[in-house]
Design a protein around this motif. Structure first.
Motif, PDB file in Angstrom:
ATOM      1  N   LEU A 146      13.254  -2.979   1.944  1.00  0.00           N
ATOM      2  CA  LEU A 146      12.358  -3.491   2.906  1.00  0.00           C
ATOM      3  C   LEU A 146      12.124  -5.006   2.761  1.00  0.00           C
ATOM      4  CD1 LEU A 146       9.527  -0.712   2.997  1.00  0.00           C
ATOM      5  CD2 LEU A 146      11.162  -1.000   4.529  1.00  0.00           C
ATOM      6  N   MET A 147      12.721  -5.360   1.482  1.00  0.00           N
ATOM      7  CA  MET A 147      12.337  -6.984   1.169  1.00  0.00           C
ATOM      8  C   MET A 147      13.427  -7.643   2.024  1.00  0.00           C
ATOM      9  SD  MET A 147      11.271  -6.869  -2.785  1.00  0.00           S
ATOM     10  CE  MET A 147      10.478  -8.353  -2.605  1.00  0.00           C
ATOM     11  N   ARG A 148      12.958  -9.160   2.368  1.00  0.00           N
ATOM     12  CA  ARG A 148      13.651  -9.848   2.941  1.00  0.00           C
ATOM     13  C   ARG A 148      13.804 -11.195   2.254  1.00  0.00           C
ATOM     14  NH1 ARG A 148      10.163  -9.731   8.499  1.00  0.00           N
ATOM     15  NH2 ARG A 148      10.202  -7.340   8.968  1.00  0.00           N
ATOM     16  N   PRO A 149      14.638 -12.179   2.557  1.00  0.00           N
ATOM     17  CA  PRO A 149      14.767 -13.182   1.762  1.00  0.00           C
ATOM     18  C   PRO A 149      13.471 -14.192   1.763  1.00  0.00           C
ATOM     19  CG  PRO A 149      16.545 -13.255   3.277  1.00  0.00           C
ATOM     20  CD  PRO A 149      15.665 -12.194   3.549  1.00  0.00           C
ATOM     21  N   ASN A 150      12.480 -13.867   2.649  1.00  0.00           N
ATOM     22  CA  ASN A 150      11.200 -14.582   2.506  1.00  0.00           C
ATOM     23  C   ASN A 150      10.227 -13.757   2.265  1.00  0.00           C
ATOM     24  OD1 ASN A 150      11.245 -12.937   4.940  1.00  0.00           O
ATOM     25  ND2 ASN A 150      10.095 -14.415   6.229  1.00  0.00           N
ATOM     26  N   THR A 151      10.200 -12.472   1.786  1.00  0.00           N
ATOM     27  CA  THR A 151       9.204 -11.549   1.307  1.00  0.00           C
ATOM     28  C   THR A 151       8.821 -12.130   0.026  1.00  0.00           C
ATOM     29  OG1 THR A 151      10.286  -9.715   1.995  1.00  0.00           O
ATOM     30  CG2 THR A 151       8.606  -9.234   0.586  1.00  0.00           C
ATOM     31  N   ARG A 152       7.358 -12.521  -0.010  1.00  0.00           N
ATOM     32  CA  ARG A 152       6.766 -13.425  -0.862  1.00  0.00           C
ATOM     33  C   ARG A 152       5.944 -12.539  -1.861  1.00  0.00           C
ATOM     34  NH1 ARG A 152       7.017 -15.789  -4.807  1.00  0.00           N
ATOM     35  NH2 ARG A 152       5.386 -17.335  -5.233  1.00  0.00           N
ATOM     36  N   LEU A 153       5.534 -11.552  -1.146  1.00  0.00           N
ATOM     37  CA  LEU A 153       4.433 -10.681  -2.003  1.00  0.00           C
ATOM     38  C   LEU A 153       4.497  -9.182  -1.523  1.00  0.00           C
ATOM     39  CD1 LEU A 153       0.603 -12.069  -2.064  1.00  0.00           C
ATOM     40  CD2 LEU A 153       1.214  -9.694  -1.263  1.00  0.00           C
ATOM     41  N   VAL A 154       4.226  -8.580  -2.408  1.00  0.00           N
ATOM     42  CA  VAL A 154       4.130  -6.874  -2.299  1.00  0.00           C
ATOM     43  C   VAL A 154       2.804  -6.691  -2.832  1.00  0.00           C
ATOM     44  CG1 VAL A 154       5.182  -4.572  -2.966  1.00  0.00           C
ATOM     45  CG2 VAL A 154       6.698  -6.704  -2.715  1.00  0.00           C
ATOM     46  N   PHE A 155       2.137  -5.810  -1.813  1.00  0.00           N
ATOM     47  CA  PHE A 155       0.678  -5.444  -2.105  1.00  0.00           C
ATOM     48  C   PHE A 155       0.669  -4.118  -2.502  1.00  0.00           C
ATOM     49  CE2 PHE A 155      -3.661  -4.356  -1.367  1.00  0.00           C
ATOM     50  CZ  PHE A 155      -4.604  -5.492  -1.789  1.00  0.00           C
ATOM     51  N   VAL A 156       0.030  -3.631  -3.452  1.00  0.00           N
ATOM     52  CA  VAL A 156      -0.011  -2.063  -3.764  1.00  0.00           C
ATOM     53  C   VAL A 156      -1.437  -1.647  -4.254  1.00  0.00           C
ATOM     54  CG1 VAL A 156       2.071  -2.106  -5.050  1.00  0.00           C
ATOM     55  CG2 VAL A 156       0.283  -2.382  -6.477  1.00  0.00           C
ATOM     56  N   GLU A 157      -1.769  -0.610  -3.758  1.00  0.00           N
ATOM     57  CA  GLU A 157      -3.047  -0.004  -4.494  1.00  0.00           C
ATOM     58  C   GLU A 157      -2.945   1.291  -4.761  1.00  0.00           C
ATOM     59  OE1 GLU A 157      -6.299  -0.814  -1.320  1.00  0.00           O
ATOM     60  OE2 GLU A 157      -7.026   1.443  -1.754  1.00  0.00           O
ATOM     61  N   ALA A 158      -3.403   1.700  -5.747  1.00  0.00           N
ATOM     62  CA  ALA A 158      -3.028   3.021  -6.455  1.00  0.00           C
ATOM     63  C   ALA A 158      -4.221   3.707  -7.299  1.00  0.00           C
ATOM     64  CB  ALA A 158      -1.654   3.085  -7.180  1.00  0.00           C
ATOM     65  N   PRO A 159      -4.760   4.610  -6.704  1.00  0.00           N
ATOM     66  CA  PRO A 159      -4.177   5.514  -5.646  1.00  0.00           C
ATOM     67  C   PRO A 159      -4.878   4.836  -4.432  1.00  0.00           C
ATOM     68  CG  PRO A 159      -6.141   6.701  -6.663  1.00  0.00           C
ATOM     69  CD  PRO A 159      -5.580   5.637  -7.641  1.00  0.00           C
ATOM     70  N   GLY A 160      -4.491   5.332  -3.233  1.00  0.00           N
ATOM     71  CA  GLY A 160      -5.044   4.808  -1.929  1.00  0.00           C
ATOM     72  C   GLY A 160      -6.504   5.324  -2.122  1.00  0.00           C
ATOM     73  N   SER A 161      -7.483   4.599  -1.587  1.00  0.00           N
ATOM     74  CA  SER A 161      -8.745   4.687  -1.872  1.00  0.00           C
ATOM     75  C   SER A 161      -9.285   5.755  -0.942  1.00  0.00           C
ATOM     76  CB  SER A 161      -9.555   3.453  -1.982  1.00  0.00           C
ATOM     77  OG  SER A 161      -9.791   2.717  -0.732  1.00  0.00           O
ATOM     78  N   GLN A 162      -8.516   6.269   0.004  1.00  0.00           N
ATOM     79  CA  GLN A 162      -9.065   7.234   0.917  1.00  0.00           C
ATOM     80  C   GLN A 162      -8.211   8.401   0.751  1.00  0.00           C
ATOM     81  OE1 GLN A 162      -9.700   5.658   4.949  1.00  0.00           O
ATOM     82  NE2 GLN A 162     -11.703   5.696   4.546  1.00  0.00           N
ATOM     83  N   SER A 163      -6.796   8.298   0.679  1.00  0.00           N
ATOM     84  CA  SER A 163      -5.712   9.373   0.679  1.00  0.00           C
ATOM     85  C   SER A 163      -5.123   9.852  -0.578  1.00  0.00           C
ATOM     86  CB  SER A 163      -4.668   8.851   1.742  1.00  0.00           C
ATOM     87  OG  SER A 163      -4.323   7.609   1.411  1.00  0.00           O
ATOM     88  N   PHE A 164      -5.219   8.851  -1.387  1.00  0.00           N
ATOM     89  CA  PHE A 164      -5.059   9.031  -3.087  1.00  0.00           C
ATOM     90  C   PHE A 164      -3.671   9.271  -3.395  1.00  0.00           C
ATOM     91  CE2 PHE A 164      -9.447   9.118  -2.561  1.00  0.00           C
ATOM     92  CZ  PHE A 164      -9.901   8.803  -3.598  1.00  0.00           C
ATOM     93  N   GLU A 165      -2.695   8.646  -2.253  1.00  0.00           N
ATOM     94  CA  GLU A 165      -1.295   8.723  -3.020  1.00  0.00           C
ATOM     95  C   GLU A 165      -1.057   7.870  -4.148  1.00  0.00           C
ATOM     96  OE1 GLU A 165      -2.278   7.855   0.147  1.00  0.00           O
ATOM     97  OE2 GLU A 165      -0.923   8.417   1.591  1.00  0.00           O
TER      98      GLU A 165
END
Ligand SMILES: Cc1ncc(COP(=O)(O)O)c(C=O)c1O
Length: 396
Positions: A146-165
């Motif tokens: 999914l990354m492109r040459p201009n992908t500057r930032l990847v945002f993560v959240e674990a676990p998801g605060s509703q769905s908990f993946e």
């Protein structure tokens, strides 16, 4: 006596560091706690000092002894080069992101992110010419596709605060770093006590201090901690916005810090007890809690996390909206309200299908999220037991 330093405490236990970090009693007449410094103006002793701007404190927006105490303590607990304190968790998220991106950049955000994070990306970021792609939280190393040459930032959240993946953060971070992107995490659920962000590949870690640092639902506060590489830009951006937190809130944050591990452990214990009980209820289809064996994210949680906090969700067996209302509206102990991490138990209904774009959210029944508080757990179960009776009766 706080005669230790961050360096000398490095080999000491987490609880010792929580008690001692950021305190300088003998700069405050021996008083144990750093007091509340309120203020805008800081006087300089003479003109040359004023010009030089080299004083430890220059102006209220740039910091006070109170904010410095929490910044230093948080950096130590998170294992960071530096920390900024913001007026809410959401402002911590926005300042962290804006410290990295510029117009024309592309960012990748997990589809499980806290919804206001998405709102920020879809509104302000879009207006600034920064494109967001939402990705499946379970993406793992395929984030590279999914990354492109201009992908500057990847945002993560674990676990998801509703769905908990759970997300495979070290794997995502490795790929992102190899392509020169910054990895930003909303680490509010685990806190640095249960997920040491910068040891696991996170460049900027966000914490809504509103939740477990506070522990009492009585303040709003955000922290962003940074690695050496990302610290100068974070500090520069923070100073440019002057998005500073209030003195009383920071003081309460410092107070909460000292007992955070105890409260978090208790929230973990309460949540696990409640989750285990909910698993036995025939009204409940599934419990979403990564610390439970059998949860799809359990192995990642076990590998990367040092504990679990008090927030988790359940999927009910199919039930009408009116029946869920009958259950929730008459609860006596559990409050119906947003936020979490306080001493009081909360529950909310939620529906991720209203905002998800990269993945489908189509559970077999209504979803509820719980924040376990510190009440006697049998009383909470009894409250819910009566709620389940109302749920059954409403749909009978
Ligand atoms: C996962 C998560 N991150 C950030 C925030 C934002 O915190 P605040 O309410 O302090 O803005 C919240 C608030 O609910 C949250 O649940």
């Amino acid at each position: 006596m706080t005669k230790t330093t961050r360096d000398s405490r490095a080999g000491m236990g987490k609880r010792t560091r929580l008690v001692h970090a950021g305190r300088q009693p003998f700069e405050n007449f021996g008083f144990v706690n750093t007091p509340i410094y309120r203020g805008s103006t800081v006087l300089s002793p003479d003109m040359e000092s004023l010009y030089a701007r080299k004083a430890r404190f220059i102006y209220g927006t740039k910091g006070t002894p109170t904010t410095e105490a929490l910044e230093n303590a948080w950096s130590e607990i998170a294992g960071a080069a530096g920390t900024v304190l913001t007026p809410s968790g959401l402002s911590a998220i926005t300042v962290a992101i804006l410290s990295v991106v510029k117009s024309g950049d592309h960012v990748l955000v997990t589809d499980s992110a806290y919804r206001p994070t998405r709102n920020f990306c879809d509104s302000v970021m879009a207006r600034l010419g920064i494109e967001t792609t939402y990705y499946d939280p379970l993406v793992g190393t395929a984030i590279g596709e999914l990354m492109r040459p201009n992908t500057r930032l990847v945002f993560v959240e674990a676990p998801g605060s509703q769905s908990f993946e759970m997300q495979d953060i070290p794997a995502i971070a490795d790929v992102a770093h190899a392509r020169g992107a910054c990895v930003v995490m909303d680490n509010t659920w685990a806190t640095p006590l249960f997920f040491p962000p910068h040891e696991r590949g996170i460049d900027l870690a966000i914490e809504a201090g509103t939740k477990y640092l506070s522990g009492h639902s009585d303040l709003l506060l955000g922290m962003v901690s940074a690695t050496e590489q990302y610290w100068p830009r974070l500090r520069e951006t923070f100073d440019a916005f002057a998005m500073c937190a209030g003195a009383e809130d920071v003081f309460l944050g410092l107070r909460g810090l000292r007992t955070m591990e105890l409260r978090l452990r208790e929230a973990e214990r309460q949540a696990l007890a409640l989750a285990a009980w909910l698993q036995t209820r025939h009204e409940v289809s599934r419990v979403l809690h990564p610390a439970l064996p059998g949860d799809p994210g359990h192995s990642i949680w076990k590998r990367d996390f040092l504990g679990s906090s008090g927030l988790f969700s359940i999927i009910l067996k199919p039930a009408s909206r009116a029946a869920v209302g009958a259950m929730l509206d008459h609860l006596e102990l559990l409050g119906l309200g947003y936020s979490w991490g306080g001493y009081e138990s909360l529950v909310i209904p939620f529906d991720c299908s209203t905002y998800r774009t990269a993945t489908e959210w189509n559970p077999e029944g209504p979803a509820l999220r719980f924040s376990a508080g510190l009440e006697d757990i049998e009383d909470v179960k009894a409250d819910l037991d009566r709620g389940f009776a109302r749920l059954r009766a409403a749909d009978a």
